[in-house]
Structure formats: C-alpha cells, structure tokens
Design a protein around this motif. Sequence first.
Motif, PDB file in Angstrom:
ATOM      1  N   CYS A  10      -2.724  37.985 -16.608  1.00 34.66           N
ATOM      2  CA  CYS A  10      -1.843  36.943 -16.069  1.00 34.66           C
ATOM      3  C   CYS A  10      -0.383  37.293 -16.376  1.00 34.66           C
ATOM      4  N   LYS A  12       1.834  35.851 -18.208  1.00 31.86           N
ATOM      5  CA  LYS A  12       2.159  35.722 -19.631  1.00 31.86           C
ATOM      6  C   LYS A  12       1.575  36.893 -20.428  1.00 31.86           C
ATOM      7  N   CYS A  13       0.401  37.347 -20.045  1.00 31.86           N
ATOM      8  CA  CYS A  13      -0.211  38.498 -20.713  1.00 31.86           C
ATOM      9  C   CYS A  13       0.621  39.753 -20.451  1.00 31.86           C
ATOM     10  N   ALA A  15       3.830  39.810 -19.816  1.00 32.57           N
ATOM     11  CA  ALA A  15       5.076  39.673 -20.581  1.00 32.57           C
ATOM     12  C   ALA A  15       4.831  40.019 -22.044  1.00 32.57           C
ATOM     13  N   LYS A  64      -0.474  31.103 -26.029  1.00 35.11           N
ATOM     14  CA  LYS A  64       0.946  30.876 -25.760  1.00 35.11           C
ATOM     15  C   LYS A  64       1.656  32.217 -25.662  1.00 35.11           C
ATOM     16  N   LEU A  65       2.837  32.174 -25.085  1.00 37.09           N
ATOM     17  CA  LEU A  65       3.698  33.356 -25.058  1.00 37.09           C
ATOM     18  C   LEU A  65       4.873  33.059 -25.970  1.00 37.09           C
TER      19      LEU A  65
END
Length: 88
Positions: A10, A12-13, A15, A64-65
């Motif tokens: 995804c 966020k992953c 990033a 979370k990021l």
Amino acid sequence: MKIEILGTGCPKCQALTKYVERAVEELGLKAEVVKVDSIEDILEYGVMSTPALAIEGKVLFAGKLPSYEEVYRLIDEHAGGGKDDGRA
C-alpha cells in the motif's frame, strides 16, 4: 542488522520502505532491508494492521506510518546509537 518492512504494498508501506532505506543510507549502516508482503508471513509476527517495522525479528510498530524522524531514531537506537558497531 536485519530490518523488515511488513506490508502488502500500500502507499503507506511504500513510504515506510523509502524512510527505512533513506535512514539506513544516512546512518551508514550495513543492514539487510527485507520486504515481507505475504499475509501469512505478516500474521506470524502477530501484526494485524500494516505497515509495520521489525528489527532483528522484533516488531517496533504496526498499523501506522510514523514520521521519517521517528523511523530514523528507531533504526539508530537499534544500531547502537552511534557506537562503533559495524557501521560502514
């Protein structure tokens, strides 16, 4: 040092992957960065929500990021925080 990024790809992953790679480079560490994208493998860590970060098999956060600064700090702490510990 083995750093694992747990996530299925995804945004966020992705990033988190960039944050980890940048921190490793800036810290000058010799680290193996591994992407764990199999749901079965992620569940073996007890992670129910991604992205997640594990260093040496220990999950440090999930679901979370965090900021780049937090990722940098976590990696630096687990690398010995500036000690002569095998850094390049």
